[in-house]
Structure formats: structure tokens, C-alpha cells
Design a protein around this motif. Sequence first.
Motif, PDB file in Angstrom:
ATOM      1  N   UNK A 194       0.836  -1.210   0.000  1.00  0.00           N
ATOM      2  CA  UNK A 194       0.000   0.000   0.000  1.00  0.00           C
ATOM      3  C   UNK A 194       0.863   1.250   0.000  1.00  0.00           C
ATOM      4  N   UNK A 195       1.896   1.225   0.828  1.00  0.00           N
ATOM      5  CA  UNK A 195       2.767   2.404   0.899  1.00  0.00           C
ATOM      6  C   UNK A 195       3.417   2.663  -0.450  1.00  0.00           C
ATOM      7  N   UNK A 196       3.907   1.623  -1.102  1.00  0.00           N
ATOM      8  CA  UNK A 196       4.560   1.819  -2.401  1.00  0.00           C
ATOM      9  C   UNK A 196       3.573   2.432  -3.398  1.00  0.00           C
ATOM     10  N   UNK A 197       2.365   1.869  -3.452  1.00  0.00           N
ATOM     11  CA  UNK A 197       1.380   2.361  -4.426  1.00  0.00           C
ATOM     12  C   UNK A 197       1.036   3.832  -4.157  1.00  0.00           C
ATOM     13  N   UNK A 198       0.811   4.159  -2.886  1.00  0.00           N
ATOM     14  CA  UNK A 198       0.411   5.529  -2.541  1.00  0.00           C
ATOM     15  C   UNK A 198       1.559   6.523  -2.741  1.00  0.00           C
ATOM     16  N   UNK A 199       2.762   6.164  -2.303  1.00  0.00           N
ATOM     17  CA  UNK A 199       3.912   7.064  -2.494  1.00  0.00           C
ATOM     18  C   UNK A 199       4.100   7.343  -3.987  1.00  0.00           C
ATOM     19  N   UNK A 200       3.989   6.310  -4.815  1.00  0.00           N
ATOM     20  CA  UNK A 200       4.228   6.478  -6.247  1.00  0.00           C
ATOM     21  C   UNK A 200       3.140   7.318  -6.915  1.00  0.00           C
ATOM     22  N   UNK A 247       7.927   6.939 -10.487  1.00  0.00           N
ATOM     23  CA  UNK A 247       9.036   6.115 -10.004  1.00  0.00           C
ATOM     24  C   UNK A 247       9.214   6.442  -8.528  1.00  0.00           C
ATOM     25  N   UNK A 248       9.194   5.420  -7.701  1.00  0.00           N
ATOM     26  CA  UNK A 248       9.297   5.651  -6.261  1.00  0.00           C
ATOM     27  C   UNK A 248      10.575   6.414  -5.894  1.00  0.00           C
ATOM     28  N   UNK A 249      11.684   6.039  -6.527  1.00  0.00           N
ATOM     29  CA  UNK A 249      12.965   6.680  -6.198  1.00  0.00           C
ATOM     30  C   UNK A 249      12.929   8.163  -6.552  1.00  0.00           C
ATOM     31  N   UNK A 250      12.312   8.480  -7.681  1.00  0.00           N
ATOM     32  CA  UNK A 250      12.233   9.887  -8.086  1.00  0.00           C
ATOM     33  C   UNK A 250      11.394  10.693  -7.089  1.00  0.00           C
ATOM     34  N   UNK A 251      10.257  10.134  -6.706  1.00  0.00           N
ATOM     35  CA  UNK A 251       9.382  10.821  -5.753  1.00  0.00           C
ATOM     36  C   UNK A 251      10.112  11.092  -4.442  1.00  0.00           C
ATOM     37  N   UNK A 252      10.790  10.076  -3.916  1.00  0.00           N
ATOM     38  CA  UNK A 252      11.501  10.271  -2.643  1.00  0.00           C
ATOM     39  C   UNK A 252      12.654  11.256  -2.819  1.00  0.00           C
ATOM     40  N   UNK A 253      13.324  11.203  -3.975  1.00  0.00           N
ATOM     41  CA  UNK A 253      14.443  12.129  -4.210  1.00  0.00           C
ATOM     42  C   UNK A 253      13.967  13.573  -4.184  1.00  0.00           C
ATOM     43  N   UNK A 254      12.828  13.832  -4.849  1.00  0.00           N
ATOM     44  CA  UNK A 254      12.359  15.223  -4.925  1.00  0.00           C
ATOM     45  C   UNK A 254      11.818  15.722  -3.598  1.00  0.00           C
ATOM     46  N   UNK A 255      11.244  14.807  -2.802  1.00  0.00           N
ATOM     47  CA  UNK A 255      10.636  15.264  -1.548  1.00  0.00           C
ATOM     48  C   UNK A 255      11.609  15.236  -0.372  1.00  0.00           C
ATOM     49  N   UNK A 256      12.536  14.278  -0.358  1.00  0.00           N
ATOM     50  CA  UNK A 256      13.332  14.077   0.855  1.00  0.00           C
ATOM     51  C   UNK A 256      14.828  14.343   0.697  1.00  0.00           C
ATOM     52  N   UNK A 257      15.357  14.159  -0.501  1.00  0.00           N
ATOM     53  CA  UNK A 257      16.804  14.384  -0.688  1.00  0.00           C
ATOM     54  C   UNK A 257      17.040  15.844  -1.084  1.00  0.00           C
TER      55      UNK A 257
END
Lengths: 189, 189
Positions: free
Chosen positions: A14-20, A105-115
Motif C-alpha cells: 500500500x505504501x509503495x502504491x500511494x507514495x508512487x 518512479x518511487x525513487x524519483x518521488x523520494x528524491x524530490x521530496x526528501x533528498x
Amino acid sequence: MARSTEARRKALESAERLFRAQGYAATGLAQILAESGAPKGSFYFHFPGGKEQLAREVLAAYGARTEAWLRGLAEKHTGDPAGFVRALCRATAREMQTADWATGCLAQTLALELAPAHGEIADALAVVFAGWSAAIAAAIEPGGRPSAAARRRAMAVIAALEGARTLARATRSAMPFDAIAEELLSRGA
Amino acid sequence: MARSTEARRKALESAERLFRAQGYAATGLAQILAESGAPKGSFYFHFPGGKEQLAREVLAAYGARTEAWLRGLAEKHTGDPAGFVRALCRATAREMQTADWATGCLAQTLALELAPAHGEIADALAVVFAGWSAAIAAAIEPGGRPSAAARRRAMAVIAALEGARTLARATRSAMPFDAIAEELLSRGA
């Protein structure tokens, strides 16, 4: 025990789907719990570090799964780097189109929000991107350690794909993927 | 009146900076008000539509400013498409490095968090990307209406830049920009 492992798996899914789909910050724990059907107590038993721990675990799984998929795709196109790049662009476009352009892409989303502010996530992201890059470089230049040129080219392929995902969400079309495929294949590989 | 216009300008500036650094959902109105120093009442006078209206206005301003900047850069490199693409990659890398890799493209951030679900923002984003694309296509192929190939190439340039921004946040290095510049320039333009 089986039920508990199931709860853990469902929370990660669920987390993966929602984050993406909508990003990290927009996804509250309440929504993850509601979608996964897990009670709050069981969630904190599995993820004492809360949403951040969940993000780290989802990223590790997503990164490894994607890298394995890239290596499989490379195997199918052994000796045909252009075919590999074309297939990679097409598969990514198809995945997005199937989800009505609403999945990133999960990695892209996390990169833009957290990195880079969140150092631990930024480090994990760098590892994930390096793994994908190595898989693509090996497909472009098989056998032994890929040259610096192949590694640079692999990084450009990842950048083009991530950017095409961004444009595809806004334009709701596969055109950005056609554009990068054309560009990446223009020198014949 | 002057003071009120100033409050409006400050809110837009703070929102743009925060959205670009940490994303749309992570940025609460309270933080925007605190950073811009505007009282809540004055904020809702200027932005009755709240954070969504702010996002639309910030996007329109950012889109137009970036397009004007692209056209200025193209003018500086008239007759030298390769020089234009190289300068574009370098300037974007420099902007990010100056901000310690912590500042993203506003359009990319909004695309990943809000498009395509938020139709109005997705439409506005498509318009912004089309404007940038037209400016880049005109730089690649000046004079008259750019060919389909130039427009496709411009879209690939934007995709590569957006993706390089993503990778640069995770790796905290300009390497992704060097990689895409190398790739984009490999055919000589």
C-alpha cells in the motif's frame, strides 16, 4: 505469524502504491493503514520507525526489484543495446499508460521530496540509482567492467526516463518516451 | 496598497522556495505564512483559493520566467545549438549546486505530486512544458516553425534535464548533468 507477515507485506504494498501515485508527504499513515487493512498496533510492531522506516524498506524492495527487471531485460536483448534501450523506454511508457499516467518512479518521488535534506534516504537513493546504472551500463557494454563512457551513458538513460515520467504525468501521453527513445537511439545504440 | 502588494509578492516567493525544496504536500500554509511574514487574513484576501491557488500562480510565474530565461539563453547562442544545450545543462547544474542540491524544478515537483489527478494543475503544467519546449526547439532550429524532429528533440532535452535534477538531489553531484550533456551533444548539436 503467517498473518503478521501478511500484514507487513500489505503495508509495504500500500505504501509503495500511494507514495508512487501521490508522493510521500501527501500519504498519511492513516491512509496506508486503511488501504492495507492493518491495525495500528500491528503496524508499529512491524515498523517501529513509522513512515520513514516504511519508506526505507519500500525503497530497498523497489530498487532491488527494478534492478532485477533491468538485468532480465538486458538478458533478453544481449548483443542489441539499441533494442534494450528501446524496450526500456516502451516498457516504462506502457507501465504508466496502464496506470492512466498516475504512477511515478518511487525513487524519483523520494528524491524530490526528501533528498538531500534527509541524508539517510539520499544515501539509499544513491545506492539504488547506482545499481540501476550498473545494470544498464552492463546491457550497453556487456562483458567485464563497463567503461566510464558506458556508465555515463547509463546515467543519461536513467535521467531521460525519469524526466519522461515527469512530462508524461503532465501531458498524459507517451510522447515524452518516444522523444527520449529517438534521442537516445540516434547514435545507433 | 503597496504593503498589500508586497505581502502578495512575499507569499509567492516563499511558496516557490518551499515547494521547490521540499514539495507541495510537505509545505503547509502555516510555514508559508511564517516565512513570508504575512498575516493569515491578508493571505486569504490575496489567495481566497488557498494553497492550490498559490500553486497555480507560482507555477504560472515560474513557467513564464523560465521560458524568458530560455529565450535569452538561445539568443546568446544564436547559430550554435550545441553551445545552447551545453550552457543549459551547465546553468541548471550550477543553480542546483549553489543551493546544495536542495532545489528542484517547480513544475517537476507539482507534476509528480498533483498530476494527473489534479486536472487543472496538469493542464497548466502541460502549457508550461509546451512553452519551454517551443523555446528550446527554436534555439535548436531557428527561423520559422521548428520541425517535428526539433520539437521532439526539445522534449528530450527537457526530460533529460528534469531527470538529471532528480539524480543530482540523490547523488549531490553535477555528474548527472555532465552525463546528459555528453549524451545530448554526441550527435554534434
